[in-house]
Design a protein around this motif. Structure first.
Motif, PDB file in Angstrom:
ATOM      1  N   LEU A   1       0.806  -1.439  -0.403  1.00 22.58           N
ATOM      2  CA  LEU A   1      -0.153   0.316   0.156  1.00 22.58           C
ATOM      3  C   LEU A   1       0.606   1.515  -0.212  1.00 22.58           C
ATOM      4  CD1 LEU A   1      -2.266  -0.795   2.632  1.00 22.58           C
ATOM      5  CD2 LEU A   1      -3.404  -1.062  -0.360  1.00 22.58           C
TER       6      LEU A   1
ATOM      7  N   TYR B   1       0.808   4.076  -2.887  1.00 24.24           N
ATOM      8  CA  TYR B   1      -0.778   4.259  -3.194  1.00 24.24           C
ATOM      9  C   TYR B   1      -0.975   6.000  -1.982  1.00 24.24           C
ATOM     10  CZ  TYR B   1      -1.820   0.523  -5.747  1.00 24.24           C
ATOM     11  OH  TYR B   1      -2.119  -1.303  -6.425  1.00 24.24           O
TER      12      TYR B   1
ATOM     13  N   LEU C   1      -8.780   6.876  -3.161  1.00 24.69           N
ATOM     14  CA  LEU C   1      -8.966   5.774  -2.672  1.00 24.69           C
ATOM     15  C   LEU C   1     -10.325   4.697  -2.510  1.00 24.69           C
ATOM     16  CD1 LEU C   1      -8.789   7.550   1.095  1.00 24.69           C
ATOM     17  CD2 LEU C   1      -7.350   5.632   0.294  1.00 24.69           C
TER      18      LEU C   1
ATOM     19  N   LEU D   1      -9.302   2.271  -5.517  1.00 23.28           N
ATOM     20  CA  LEU D   1      -8.706   1.091  -4.827  1.00 23.28           C
ATOM     21  C   LEU D   1      -9.291  -0.242  -4.413  1.00 23.28           C
ATOM     22  CD1 LEU D   1      -6.139   3.186  -3.063  1.00 23.28           C
ATOM     23  CD2 LEU D   1      -5.996   2.025  -5.428  1.00 23.28           C
ATOM     24  N   ASN D   2     -10.745   0.548  -4.318  1.00 21.12           N
ATOM     25  CA  ASN D   2     -11.700  -0.637  -3.194  1.00 21.12           C
ATOM     26  C   ASN D   2     -10.721  -1.645  -2.087  1.00 21.12           C
ATOM     27  OD1 ASN D   2     -13.996  -0.305  -5.145  1.00 21.12           O
ATOM     28  ND2 ASN D   2     -12.709  -1.506  -6.598  1.00 21.12           N
ATOM     29  N   LEU D   3     -10.799  -0.429  -0.983  1.00 22.77           N
ATOM     30  CA  LEU D   3      -9.941  -1.489  -0.741  1.00 22.77           C
ATOM     31  C   LEU D   3     -11.100  -1.605   1.453  1.00 22.77           C
ATOM     32  CD1 LEU D   3      -7.521   1.162   0.012  1.00 22.77           C
ATOM     33  CD2 LEU D   3      -6.955  -0.927  -0.945  1.00 22.77           C
ATOM     34  N   SER D   4      -9.831  -2.108   1.445  1.00 26.36           N
ATOM     35  CA  SER D   4     -10.908  -3.778   3.399  1.00 26.36           C
ATOM     36  C   SER D   4     -11.067  -2.396   3.816  1.00 26.36           C
ATOM     37  CB  SER D   4     -10.828  -4.785   3.123  1.00 26.36           C
ATOM     38  OG  SER D   4      -9.392  -5.127   4.168  1.00 26.36           O
TER      39      SER D   4
ATOM     40  N   GLU E   1      -7.332  -2.400   5.630  1.00 26.10           N
ATOM     41  CA  GLU E   1      -6.691  -1.539   4.323  1.00 26.10           C
ATOM     42  C   GLU E   1      -6.935   0.040   4.468  1.00 26.10           C
ATOM     43  OE1 GLU E   1      -6.127  -5.000   0.773  1.00 26.10           O
ATOM     44  OE2 GLU E   1      -7.573  -3.734   1.285  1.00 26.10           O
ATOM     45  N   LEU E   2      -7.664  -0.004   4.756  1.00 27.39           N
ATOM     46  CA  LEU E   2      -8.389   2.090   4.088  1.00 27.39           C
ATOM     47  C   LEU E   2      -7.496   2.803   5.892  1.00 27.39           C
ATOM     48  CD1 LEU E   2     -11.550   2.493   3.453  1.00 27.39           C
ATOM     49  CD2 LEU E   2      -9.595   3.342   2.220  1.00 27.39           C
TER      50      LEU E   2
ATOM     51  N   ILE F   1      -3.508   2.257   4.868  1.00 28.44           N
ATOM     52  CA  ILE F   1      -3.631   3.447   3.746  1.00 28.44           C
ATOM     53  C   ILE F   1      -3.243   5.214   4.507  1.00 28.44           C
ATOM     54  CG2 ILE F   1      -5.229   3.901   2.797  1.00 28.44           C
ATOM     55  CD1 ILE F   1      -3.864   3.773   0.337  1.00 28.44           C
TER      56      ILE F   1
END
Length: 253
Positions: free
Chosen positions: A181, A184, A201, A204-207, A210-211, A214
């Motif tokens: 990450l 990004y 963001l 990126l379709n983050l969980s 993950e958010l 990042i």
């Protein structure tokens, strides 16, 4: 390229060749041997998304490289970063992360930051209010047990160029293996207006985990680059580094 400038190197353009000559105070924190290993391996790959030097050497202690110069190319400085461009950047980052290089260093967030802390007389901004938070981010850097991936690590606007209707990435000085990450987060903190962060963001379709990760990496990088800019200002007395530090501080206020 419409404008050619360098913060970490002296840059000369001659006969469609861009020559980069490193500054001694930059060589103190960049691993040039690691950089050469990267160029050696990348030069053997066919690709349509990155431009690397066609010649490089260490002249005594100075790193010198030569790269093809494209007169009509533009950088992200000279265009609006719309959603379609963001999608193109995401694809490039993904391609970089899928490269498999051998014997390349893994980024050490504490060691890299500490160089600038120890070698800067006075930080341009008081960062004590987030020092503990950043230290916690560093302590938990690999807590998600993610596998390091090859990463560019310096996704500023000037490191993306467009020619022949395609975006490509340049300048692998800071490249190492790193958290997946980090790149990004680098693009967000280095190249996007804060109002556009959530647009990127969302792509990126983050969980949720993950958010959170990042977000922490963005904070770490802004903290890091404030110290970097402070160090560079002390070495050069160039106003641009004060401007960079101010921009990064605005991101973390």
């Amino acid at each position: 390229m419409k404008a050619v400038s360098g913060l970490s190197n002296k840059i000369i353009v001659k006969e469609k060749v861009l020559v980069k000559e490193s500054y001694s105070y930059v060589d103190k924190y960049l691993d040039r041997d690691n950089e050469i290993k990267i160029y050696e391996q990348l030069s053997n790959l066919k690709n349509d998304f990155m431009i690397i030097p066609f010649e490089w050497k260490i002249n005594k202690t100075q790193m010198v490289s030569k790269t093809e110069f494209f007169d009509n190319a533009i950088t992200l400085h000279e265009t609006d970063i719309c959603v379609n461009k963001m999608k193109s950047i995401i694809k490039i980052i993904s391609k970089i992360h899928n490269l498999e290089l051998i014997d390349i260093k893994v980024f050490n967030p504490k060691e890299f930051l500490n160089f600038f802390i120890k070698n800067t007389k006075e930080c341009l901004f008081d960062l004590d209010f987030i020092k503990d938070q950043v230290n916690l981010i560093i302590d938990n850097y690999w807590s998600d047990n993610s596998k390091p991936v090859f990463s560019h690590n310096d996704l500023v606007k000037g490191n993306f160029i467009n020619y022949k209707k395609g975006w490509k990435i340049i300048d692998f000085e800071y490249a190492m293996y790193n958290h997946y990450l980090f790149d990004y987060a680098s693009f967000i903190s280095e190249s996007l207006n804060k109002k556009r962060w959530n647009v990127f963001l969302n792509l990126l379709n983050l969980s949720e985990a993950e958010l959170n990760k990042i977000t922490n990496l963005i904070l770490y990088q802004n903290y890091l680059w404030i110290y970097w800019a402070s160090y560079m200002f002390e070495q050069t007395n160039d106003q641009i580094f004060k401007d960079i530090a101010k921009e990064k501080f605005e991101n973390i206020k």
